[in-house]
Design an enzyme around this catalytic site. Structure first.
Site, PDB file in Angstrom:
ATOM      1  N   GLU A  41     -37.610  -4.543   4.718  1.00 57.94           N
ATOM      2  CA  GLU A  41     -37.605  -3.090   4.873  1.00 57.94           C
ATOM      3  C   GLU A  41     -37.426  -2.725   6.352  1.00 57.94           C
ATOM      4  OE1 GLU A  41     -38.105  -0.991   2.325  1.00 57.94           O
ATOM      5  OE2 GLU A  41     -38.731  -2.427   0.811  1.00 57.94           O
ATOM      6  N   ILE A  83     -42.582 -12.113 -12.684  1.00 56.95           N
ATOM      7  CA  ILE A  83     -43.487 -13.137 -13.225  1.00 56.95           C
ATOM      8  C   ILE A  83     -44.485 -12.466 -14.170  1.00 56.95           C
ATOM      9  CG2 ILE A  83     -45.224 -14.882 -12.651  1.00 56.95           C
ATOM     10  CD1 ILE A  83     -43.942 -15.215  -9.926  1.00 56.95           C
ATOM     11  N   GLU A 141     -47.111  -4.512 -15.506  1.00 59.05           N
ATOM     12  CA  GLU A 141     -46.638  -5.892 -15.277  1.00 59.05           C
ATOM     13  C   GLU A 141     -45.774  -6.011 -14.024  1.00 59.05           C
ATOM     14  OE1 GLU A 141     -46.923  -9.300 -15.406  1.00 59.05           O
ATOM     15  OE2 GLU A 141     -47.249  -8.962 -17.541  1.00 59.05           O
ATOM     16  N   VAL A 146     -47.287  -6.630 -10.091  1.00 55.50           N
ATOM     17  CA  VAL A 146     -47.787  -7.883  -9.509  1.00 55.50           C
ATOM     18  C   VAL A 146     -46.739  -8.974  -9.681  1.00 55.50           C
ATOM     19  CG1 VAL A 146     -49.668  -9.548  -9.465  1.00 55.50           C
ATOM     20  CG2 VAL A 146     -50.117  -7.221 -10.248  1.00 55.50           C
ATOM     21  N   GLY A 195     -30.747  -6.363   5.003  1.00 54.02           N
ATOM     22  CA  GLY A 195     -31.353  -5.576   3.930  1.00 54.02           C
ATOM     23  C   GLY A 195     -32.386  -6.330   3.113  1.00 54.02           C
ATOM     24  N   VAL A 200     -35.794  -0.478  -8.861  1.00 53.98           N
ATOM     25  CA  VAL A 200     -36.421  -0.823 -10.147  1.00 53.98           C
ATOM     26  C   VAL A 200     -35.887   0.082 -11.260  1.00 53.98           C
ATOM     27  CG1 VAL A 200     -38.609  -1.197 -11.353  1.00 53.98           C
ATOM     28  CG2 VAL A 200     -38.513  -1.452  -8.864  1.00 53.98           C
ATOM     29  N   LYS A 206     -51.469  -6.476  -4.479  1.00 54.51           N
ATOM     30  CA  LYS A 206     -51.267  -7.273  -5.696  1.00 54.51           C
ATOM     31  C   LYS A 206     -52.503  -8.122  -5.977  1.00 54.51           C
ATOM     32  CE  LYS A 206     -46.327  -7.288  -4.726  1.00 54.51           C
ATOM     33  NZ  LYS A 206     -45.271  -7.956  -3.968  1.00 54.51           N
ATOM     34  N   ARG A 254     -35.412  11.914  -6.365  1.00 50.28           N
ATOM     35  CA  ARG A 254     -35.355  12.821  -5.219  1.00 50.28           C
ATOM     36  C   ARG A 254     -33.979  13.486  -5.170  1.00 50.28           C
ATOM     37  NH1 ARG A 254     -37.282   9.665  -0.292  1.00 50.28           N
ATOM     38  NH2 ARG A 254     -38.806   8.753  -1.672  1.00 50.28           N
TER      39      ARG A 254
HETATM   40  N1  HSE Z   1     -41.588  -6.065  -0.752  1.00 52.14           N
HETATM   41  C1  HSE Z   1     -42.110  -6.965  -1.719  1.00 52.14           C
HETATM   42  C2  HSE Z   1     -41.655  -8.384  -1.397  1.00 52.14           C
HETATM   43  C3  HSE Z   1     -41.721  -6.642  -3.134  1.00 52.14           C
HETATM   44  O1  HSE Z   1     -41.036  -8.619  -0.382  1.00 52.14           O
HETATM   45  O2  HSE Z   1     -41.993  -9.270  -2.171  1.00 52.14           O
HETATM   46  C4  HSE Z   1     -42.402  -5.416  -3.646  1.00 52.14           C
HETATM   47  O3  HSE Z   1     -43.779  -5.580  -3.650  1.00 52.14           O
END
Ligand code: HSE
Length: 439
Positions: free
Chosen positions: A192, A138, A131, A134, A189, A15, A207, A46
């Site tokens: 996670e 969007i 914003e 969530v 990838g 982000v 969310k 970090r």
């Molecule tokens: N890991 C979330 C997703 C995005 O797969 O939509 C971050 O909240």
């Protein structure tokens, strides 16, 4: 032009890198739109050296995010560290307490500590904008907090996790198992390394807790969210759902009922002809049912560098324009206590898949257990002779899939009926139960 926004950006991952790239690429346009320049002054991460998509060398580097949050050279702290507590929480609190505006993408932090952080922001007359927290790109926070304020909202729901939607979409398209697709998504990838938060439904629940507060003017109550993930969904369920005219989606749903608010996250059957059923792959969507406006639905990308950077930037522009609102739309002190509707009182239709020993009387016993609880069955199909399943040679002992769709009933009734069916010994596996959302 007035003094600019001076940003301290903590966390330069996906982000943060997107945000730095967007701010650099759109410098002039943003200054014109916002009425003042928006400038990054310092960053915290970090590691200073790490290979990333954005160059942080032009900015002052501050190792400690809490020191950055209170740095006299900044007036906006952008928290992109993540996590419900720890450094993110301490830094956001420090920034708000020292009169800095905060923009964050941290759903976990706000789902757990929303009301107290909102109160701190309001006390210090600064913004706490989220914003990007969530559904990523969007613009749903703004839509509920501003555009739909004239409405009494009865329900807010959506597909809020791209990873789950991607897995369910591929399971349907390719007929492959959950485990296989998850493994592949991790290797590529998309998912996670530790996917628990996504596939277990907790990311959606974070969310949803924020949407609930925005939509109903209540204090966030993450601990009241009923959460089921998608791990138990099998290709057999997806196929049966398809044959019955449904698709399975992981939905987060917040619904106002007579006994309180339901907040639930679970795999859900949605009719194939609806817009939400068409939201595929990593896309997200959020729908709001309002009394005057009717039904509103927003669809877009819920994660990724570009969409989240877009969301963070809109929060920054609001601050630059002096457009500062209570974080949850209602003043923190006026947020109502959250009143939880118990899950056992949930009303709806249900899909039930039973692996039933194919013997005389099994069907009748199952139907009887449903009738005992006053449950009316809309359809019942025996889907597959058990002889095709490995490990069962004697035809009379072979399990067959029996798929039931019920009319409207309660969660309590369904749970009692399924427990009785299990006790009767006609099934060889725990029954599968998927809720059908009325759309
Ligand atoms: N890991 C979330 C997703 C995005 O797969 O939509 C971050 O909240």
């Amino acid at each position: 032009m007035m003094d600019g926004l001076k940003l301290g950006v903590a966390g330069v991952g996906t982000v943060g890198s997107g945000l730095l790239r967007l701010l650099a690429a759109r410098k002039e346009e943003l200054a014109a739109r916002a009425g003042r320049p928006i400038e990054v002054v310092a960053v915290s991460a970090r590691s200073r050296q790490k290979n990333r998509d954005a160059d942080i060398s032009p900015f002052r580097f501050v190792q400690d995010p809490i020191a950055l949050a209170t740095d006299p050279a900044i007036n906006v702290f952008v928290e992109l560290i993540g996590g419900e507590g720890g450094a993110a929480k301490r830094a956001v609190e420090a920034a708000l307490a020292s009169g800095k505006h905060v923009v964050t993408a941290n759903k976990a932090l706000l789902a757990h500590h929303g009301p107290s952080l909102a109160a701190l922001a309001e006390k210090n007359r600064v913004a706490l904008n989220f914003e990007a927290a969530v559904a990523g790109g969007i613009p749903v926070v703004k839509v509920i907090r501003e555009s739909l304020q004239g409405n009494a909202i009865s329900r807010v729901y959506g597909i809020l996790n791209g990873t789950c939607n991607y897995i369910l979409t591929l399971m349907e398209k390719e007929g492959r198992s959950f485990a296989e697709i998850l493994k592949e998504a991790q290797a590529q990838g998309y998912a996670e390394a530790d996917p628990t938060f996504d596939i277990g439904g907790f990311d959606t629940a974070h969310k949803l807790a924020l949407l609930t507060s925005l939509a109903f003017g209540t204090r966030t109550s993450f601990e009241s969210v009923y959460v089921e993930g998608i791990e138990s969904i099998t290709p057999a369920d997806i196929e049966a759902a398809g044959d019955l005219g449904y698709r399975i989606k992981l939905l987060g749903v917040a619904l106002r009922t007579e006994s309180g608010i339901e907040q639930r996250v679970h795999p859900t059957m949605v009719p194939k002809h609806t817009a939400i059923a068409e939201v595929d792959g990593v896309s997200n969507c959020v729908a709001v049912d309002g009394d005057f406006v009717g039904d509103v639905m927003l669809i877009g990308l819920g994660a990724g560098s570009g969409p989240t950077a877009s969301a963070v930037t809109s929060d920054l522009i609001d601050i630059a324009r002096g457009h500062i609102l209570p974080p949850f739309g209602t003043n923190a002190k006026a947020l109502k206590p959250y009143k939880r509707a118990q899950m056992r009182a949930h009303e709806g239709g249900y899909y039930i898949r039973l692996s039933v020993y194919d013997r005389t009387g099994a069907f009748a016993a199952i139907a009887g257990r449903m009738a005992d609880q006053g449950i009316s069955i809309e359809s019942i199909v025996q889907r597959r002779p058990g002889a095709e399943l490995p490990g069962f040679n004697r035809r009379e002992e072979s399990p067959a899939f029996v798929v039931l769709i019920t009319h409207q009933t309660t969660e309590a009734a369904i749970r009692k009926a399924l427990a009785a069916i299990e006790r009767d010994g006609h099934v060889d596996q725990k029954p599968q139960m998927i809720r059908i959302e009325k759309l």
